[in-house]
Design a protein around this motif. Structure first.
Motif, PDB file in Angstrom:
ATOM      1  N   ARG A 174      41.632   9.786  33.120  1.00 19.57           N
ATOM      2  CA  ARG A 174      43.341  10.596  32.862  1.00 19.57           C
ATOM      3  C   ARG A 174      43.607  10.132  31.507  1.00 19.57           C
ATOM      4  O   ARG A 174      44.575  11.182  31.147  1.00 19.57           O
ATOM      5  N   ARG A 175      43.981   9.263  30.539  1.00 18.46           N
ATOM      6  CA  ARG A 175      44.214   9.690  29.456  1.00 18.46           C
ATOM      7  C   ARG A 175      43.704  10.929  28.445  1.00 18.46           C
ATOM      8  O   ARG A 175      44.243  10.912  27.715  1.00 18.46           O
ATOM      9  N   ALA A 176      42.682  11.156  29.048  1.00 14.82           N
ATOM     10  CA  ALA A 176      42.085  12.009  28.324  1.00 14.82           C
ATOM     11  C   ALA A 176      41.972  13.513  28.580  1.00 14.82           C
ATOM     12  O   ALA A 176      42.643  13.678  29.345  1.00 14.82           O
ATOM     13  N   VAL A 177      42.256  14.345  27.262  1.00 11.59           N
ATOM     14  CA  VAL A 177      41.844  15.991  27.337  1.00 11.59           C
ATOM     15  C   VAL A 177      41.294  16.628  26.307  1.00 11.59           C
ATOM     16  O   VAL A 177      41.219  16.643  25.738  1.00 11.59           O
ATOM     17  N   TRP A 178      41.235  17.995  27.767  1.00  9.33           N
ATOM     18  CA  TRP A 178      40.388  18.666  27.212  1.00  9.33           C
ATOM     19  C   TRP A 178      40.897  19.870  26.426  1.00  9.33           C
ATOM     20  O   TRP A 178      41.759  20.060  26.661  1.00  9.33           O
ATOM     21  N   ALA A 179      40.146  19.886  25.278  1.00  4.85           N
ATOM     22  CA  ALA A 179      40.233  21.361  25.053  1.00  4.85           C
ATOM     23  C   ALA A 179      39.296  22.755  25.002  1.00  4.85           C
ATOM     24  O   ALA A 179      38.213  21.692  24.295  1.00  4.85           O
ATOM     25  N   GLU A 180      39.165  24.178  25.284  1.00  2.61           N
ATOM     26  CA  GLU A 180      38.403  24.438  25.890  1.00  2.61           C
ATOM     27  C   GLU A 180      38.375  25.761  25.145  1.00  2.61           C
ATOM     28  O   GLU A 180      39.764  26.165  25.126  1.00  2.61           O
ATOM     29  N   LEU A 181      37.101  26.381  24.959  1.00  2.00           N
ATOM     30  CA  LEU A 181      38.020  27.728  24.329  1.00  2.00           C
ATOM     31  C   LEU A 181      37.807  28.979  25.331  1.00  2.00           C
ATOM     32  O   LEU A 181      36.759  28.988  26.293  1.00  2.00           O
ATOM     33  N   THR A 182      38.611  29.934  25.155  1.00  2.00           N
ATOM     34  CA  THR A 182      38.673  30.611  26.188  1.00  2.00           C
ATOM     35  C   THR A 182      37.807  31.803  25.480  1.00  2.00           C
ATOM     36  O   THR A 182      37.810  32.030  24.012  1.00  2.00           O
ATOM     37  N   ASP A 183      37.835  32.969  26.732  1.00  2.85           N
ATOM     38  CA  ASP A 183      37.140  34.452  26.284  1.00  2.85           C
ATOM     39  C   ASP A 183      37.873  34.991  25.104  1.00  2.85           C
ATOM     40  O   ASP A 183      37.049  35.226  24.259  1.00  2.85           O
ATOM     41  N   GLU A 184      38.522  35.339  25.295  1.00  2.85           N
ATOM     42  CA  GLU A 184      39.983  35.691  24.373  1.00  2.85           C
ATOM     43  C   GLU A 184      39.332  35.361  22.533  1.00  2.85           C
ATOM     44  O   GLU A 184      39.114  35.605  21.582  1.00  2.85           O
ATOM     45  N   GLY A 185      39.692  33.378  22.707  1.00  2.18           N
ATOM     46  CA  GLY A 185      38.938  32.484  21.597  1.00  2.18           C
ATOM     47  C   GLY A 185      37.224  33.022  20.970  1.00  2.18           C
ATOM     48  O   GLY A 185      37.472  33.406  19.704  1.00  2.18           O
ATOM     49  N   ALA A 186      36.618  33.244  21.914  1.00  2.36           N
ATOM     50  CA  ALA A 186      35.381  33.736  21.259  1.00  2.36           C
ATOM     51  C   ALA A 186      35.114  34.635  20.731  1.00  2.36           C
ATOM     52  O   ALA A 186      34.451  34.940  20.055  1.00  2.36           O
ATOM     53  N   ALA A 187      35.816  36.022  21.187  1.00  2.00           N
ATOM     54  CA  ALA A 187      36.618  37.646  20.552  1.00  2.00           C
ATOM     55  C   ALA A 187      36.936  37.511  19.356  1.00  2.00           C
ATOM     56  O   ALA A 187      36.051  37.875  18.599  1.00  2.00           O
ATOM     57  N   ARG A 188      37.546  36.481  19.058  1.00  4.29           N
ATOM     58  CA  ARG A 188      38.605  36.350  18.179  1.00  4.29           C
ATOM     59  C   ARG A 188      37.776  35.538  17.191  1.00  4.29           C
ATOM     60  O   ARG A 188      37.639  35.932  15.893  1.00  4.29           O
ATOM     61  N   LEU A 189      36.960  34.534  17.132  1.00  7.01           N
ATOM     62  CA  LEU A 189      35.997  33.614  16.701  1.00  7.01           C
ATOM     63  C   LEU A 189      34.738  35.090  16.370  1.00  7.01           C
ATOM     64  O   LEU A 189      34.384  35.067  14.971  1.00  7.01           O
ATOM     65  N   ALA A 190      33.977  35.570  16.735  1.00  7.87           N
ATOM     66  CA  ALA A 190      33.218  36.553  16.801  1.00  7.87           C
ATOM     67  C   ALA A 190      33.698  37.648  15.300  1.00  7.87           C
ATOM     68  O   ALA A 190      33.085  38.153  14.789  1.00  7.87           O
ATOM     69  N   ARG A 191      35.252  38.276  15.538  1.00  5.77           N
ATOM     70  CA  ARG A 191      35.433  39.226  15.056  1.00  5.77           C
ATOM     71  C   ARG A 191      35.385  38.365  13.805  1.00  5.77           C
ATOM     72  O   ARG A 191      34.737  39.565  12.471  1.00  5.77           O
ATOM     73  N   VAL A 192      35.841  37.399  12.994  1.00  4.17           N
ATOM     74  CA  VAL A 192      36.178  37.085  12.197  1.00  4.17           C
ATOM     75  C   VAL A 192      35.232  36.096  11.251  1.00  4.17           C
ATOM     76  O   VAL A 192      35.239  35.568   9.877  1.00  4.17           O
ATOM     77  N   ARG A 193      33.764  35.528  12.112  1.00  2.00           N
ATOM     78  CA  ARG A 193      32.911  35.494  11.402  1.00  2.00           C
ATOM     79  C   ARG A 193      31.577  36.054  10.033  1.00  2.00           C
ATOM     80  O   ARG A 193      32.089  35.556   9.557  1.00  2.00           O
ATOM     81  N   PRO A 194      31.917  37.202  10.734  1.00  2.00           N
ATOM     82  CA  PRO A 194      30.801  37.987   9.626  1.00  2.00           C
ATOM     83  C   PRO A 194      32.065  38.008   7.881  1.00  2.00           C
ATOM     84  O   PRO A 194      31.479  37.782   6.702  1.00  2.00           O
ATOM     85  N   GLY A 195      33.315  37.547   7.888  1.00  2.00           N
ATOM     86  CA  GLY A 195      34.214  37.715   6.809  1.00  2.00           C
ATOM     87  C   GLY A 195      33.934  36.114   5.757  1.00  2.00           C
ATOM     88  O   GLY A 195      34.081  35.958   5.338  1.00  2.00           O
ATOM     89  N   HIS A 196      33.698  35.643   6.676  1.00  2.00           N
ATOM     90  CA  HIS A 196      33.765  34.024   6.605  1.00  2.00           C
ATOM     91  C   HIS A 196      32.674  33.994   5.873  1.00  2.00           C
ATOM     92  O   HIS A 196      32.600  33.092   4.890  1.00  2.00           O
ATOM     93  N   ARG A 197      31.507  34.020   6.678  1.00  2.00           N
ATOM     94  CA  ARG A 197      30.120  34.822   6.229  1.00  2.00           C
ATOM     95  C   ARG A 197      30.214  35.098   4.534  1.00  2.00           C
ATOM     96  O   ARG A 197      29.364  34.500   3.428  1.00  2.00           O
ATOM     97  N   ALA A 198      31.073  36.294   5.108  1.00  2.00           N
ATOM     98  CA  ALA A 198      30.405  36.643   3.039  1.00  2.00           C
ATOM     99  C   ALA A 198      31.478  35.968   2.058  1.00  2.00           C
ATOM    100  O   ALA A 198      30.949  35.928   1.459  1.00  2.00           O
ATOM    101  N   VAL A 199      32.087  35.773   2.672  1.00  2.00           N
ATOM    102  CA  VAL A 199      32.936  34.911   1.635  1.00  2.00           C
ATOM    103  C   VAL A 199      32.079  33.890   0.971  1.00  2.00           C
ATOM    104  O   VAL A 199      32.272  33.919  -0.404  1.00  2.00           O
TER     105      VAL A 199
END
Length: 164
Positions: free
Chosen positions: A96-121
């Motif tokens: 009861r003291r713990a809380v989960w943080a979960e990645l949403t589908d929208e979060g996964a899509a946003r991450l996929a969008r920024v990862r190529p630029g992150h890798r490029a830098v």
């Protein structure tokens, strides 16, 4: 040399070089992540850790440790990500003291969008600036520094717990 003795010119050059390069790299990373997906670097790190986790979720306390953020700083980041629909928080059924943080589908899509630029830098400003040998030395040296810092944090945490 002792911990309080002045840095030699070679030591000072290494320290200032590390400091300058890390600040400049962080600035460029932040700029690219903002441009490509409206994310800060800490937000990106949180999304990345969740994407790599089993079931795309982690306990907040584990996520704070993995992302190297204080609990209050993580709460701030997750609140912002939750507001944007990229992460959601859930109560933990088994603790009861713990809380989960979960990645949403929208979060996964946003991450996929920024990862190529992150890798490029990373590639353009760090990897491609170094020889293979320099990359090996840098990786080994930073592993040793990280291990030393992690051990210091563990000792400090143990000391705090024993004081309670």
């Amino acid at each position: 040399m002792t911990g309080t003795s002045p840095l030699s010119p070679r030591e000072l050059r290494a320290w200032l070089g590390f400091l300058t390069a890390s600040h400049l790299l962080e600035h460029e990373m932040e700029r690219r992540l903002k441009r490509d997906g409206g994310l800060s670097h800490p937000e990106f790190e949180v999304l990345l850790k969740l994407a790599q986790a089993e079931g795309r979720r982690m306990r907040m306390s584990d996520l704070a440790r993995e992302a190297m953020l204080s609990k209050s700083r993580l709460t701030y980041q997750v609140t912002r990500l939750e507001r944007d629909g990229l992460v959601r928080r859930r109560a933990c059924d088994s603790d009861r003291r713990a809380v989960w943080a979960e990645l949403t589908d929208e979060g996964a899509a946003r991450l996929a969008r920024v990862r190529p630029g992150h890798r490029a830098v990373v590639r353009d400003l760090l990897i491609d600036a170094l020889t293979e040998e320099e990359l090996e030395v840098l990786g080994a040296a930073l592993d040793r520094v990280s291990d030393r810092l992690r051990e210091r944090v563990r000792r400090r945490d143990r000391a705090r717990r024993s004081e309670r």
